[in-house]
Scaffold this motif. Structure first.
Motif, PDB file in Angstrom:
ATOM      1  N   PHE A  70     -34.185 -19.180  15.678  1.00 17.40           N
ATOM      2  CA  PHE A  70     -33.743 -20.508  16.102  1.00 17.40           C
ATOM      3  C   PHE A  70     -32.903 -20.410  17.374  1.00 17.40           C
ATOM      4  O   PHE A  70     -33.160 -21.077  18.368  1.00 17.40           O
ATOM      5  CB  PHE A  70     -32.929 -21.165  14.980  1.00 17.40           C
ATOM      6  N   ASN A  71     -31.890 -19.551  17.331  1.00 18.30           N
ATOM      7  CA  ASN A  71     -30.991 -19.423  18.466  1.00 18.30           C
ATOM      8  C   ASN A  71     -31.657 -18.768  19.672  1.00 18.30           C
ATOM      9  O   ASN A  71     -31.365 -19.098  20.817  1.00 18.30           O
ATOM     10  CB  ASN A  71     -29.745 -18.649  18.038  1.00 18.30           C
ATOM     11  N   LEU A  72     -32.594 -17.866  19.393  1.00 20.89           N
ATOM     12  CA  LEU A  72     -33.355 -17.263  20.482  1.00 20.89           C
ATOM     13  C   LEU A  72     -34.168 -18.331  21.201  1.00 20.89           C
ATOM     14  O   LEU A  72     -34.269 -18.327  22.435  1.00 20.89           O
ATOM     15  CB  LEU A  72     -34.270 -16.174  19.917  1.00 20.89           C
ATOM     16  N   GLY A  73     -34.735 -19.250  20.447  1.00 22.26           N
ATOM     17  CA  GLY A  73     -35.468 -20.357  21.059  1.00 22.26           C
ATOM     18  C   GLY A  73     -34.581 -21.205  21.945  1.00 22.26           C
ATOM     19  O   GLY A  73     -34.987 -21.628  23.033  1.00 22.26           O
ATOM     20  N   ILE A  74     -33.349 -21.453  21.514  1.00 25.27           N
ATOM     21  CA  ILE A  74     -32.408 -22.240  22.297  1.00 25.27           C
ATOM     22  C   ILE A  74     -32.106 -21.559  23.627  1.00 25.27           C
ATOM     23  O   ILE A  74     -32.115 -22.176  24.695  1.00 25.27           O
ATOM     24  CB  ILE A  74     -31.091 -22.435  21.518  1.00 25.27           C
TER      25      ILE A  74
END
Length: 256
Positions: A70-74
């Motif tokens: 999730f945070n990598l996508g952000i």
């Protein structure tokens, strides 16, 4: 709506409190916190890439940690790496199909699909990864978007070009190298035309070009090296030059 807000939800409100997080992400708590802090303090692209490296380490160590994807996508979206952001968020949904933010994330995926499509060259061959790199979907090679002439504002001889590539960290990668004659020739496309220093060259406009000729890794005897001349016709684009020559010459890194 600012999409960055759910980072803290994923890491804290849902993250550390949820049993599923404890099971899948507990081994990478340090990387998750480092990544979040790096993102929170980020001011330049390199800062965002450092945050991405932390989350990449997390997913390498804990492939089932949904919050890391999730945070990598952000972070990838922040640097314009839309395809990578898209892949990360799709992985997040596949790992957390019952998550409370599923609809929001799916909406973000649709946005990223549109942006990723717009980030391709007109014929779809090349993809701008948004982190200073270009992927050739035909060969799967990754190139630096800028050649050395654009980055440095000056020409380079062969030896200086080799040294320049060895120090590259573009896109967070440190395995850049000089291309072979065959690899570099593959991005010469005669129908595609643009002007550099009032000279017509033949390369897709998705690349930032300042040199009309680029060095390859292949040498010719003690004093020469092979060059691809992007200002020539397709029948005569490759030839040897004295390695010390510096006349509109430069280098474009390739990997892997």
């Amino acid at each position: 709506m600012k999409f960055i807000v759910p980072i803290f939800t994923a890491l804290f409100a849902l993250g550390f409190a949820g049993s599923s997080y404890a099971e899948s992400c507990s081994s990478v708590t340090r990387e998750m916190i480092y990544g979040r802090v790096a993102l929170q303090d980020a001011k330049e692209k390199q800062d965002y890439l450092e945050s991405a490296r932390q989350f990449e380490t997390a997913v390498d160590k804990a492939p089932s940690c949904a919050a890391a994807y999730f945070n990598l996508g952000i972070v990838y979206e922040k640097v314009g790496a839309y395809q990578k952001a898209l892949d990360a968020l799709k992985k997040y949904l596949s790992l957390s199909p019952q998550a409370s933010d599923t609809d929001m994330v799916q909406g973000k995926i649709y946005e990223l699909e549109y942006r990723a499509e717009k980030n391709k060259s007109t014929d779809g061959r090349y993809r701008d990864n948004g982190e200073g790199t270009i992927t050739d979907t035909r060969t799967n090679l990754m190139w630096t978007k800028e050649d050395s002439y654009v980055t440095l504002g000056k020409c380079l001889g062969w030896d200086d070009s080799k040294e320049y590539v060895s120090r590259l960290n573009t896109g967070g990668y440190n395995d850049w190298r000089m291309p072979t004659v065959r690899e570099l020739s593959s991005i010469f496309e005669e129908p595609k035309k643009r002007f550099v220093h009032h000279i017509e060259i033949h390369i897709d406009p998705i690349f930032a070009s300042g040199a009309t000729a680029l060095w390859t890794s292949e040498t010719d005897g003690a004093g020469n090296a092979w060059t691809v001349f992007f200002s020539s016709s397709s029948s005569n684009i490759v030839g040897p030059q004295y390695r010390g020559n510096c006349d509109d010459t430069g280098v474009r890194g390739v990997r892997p």
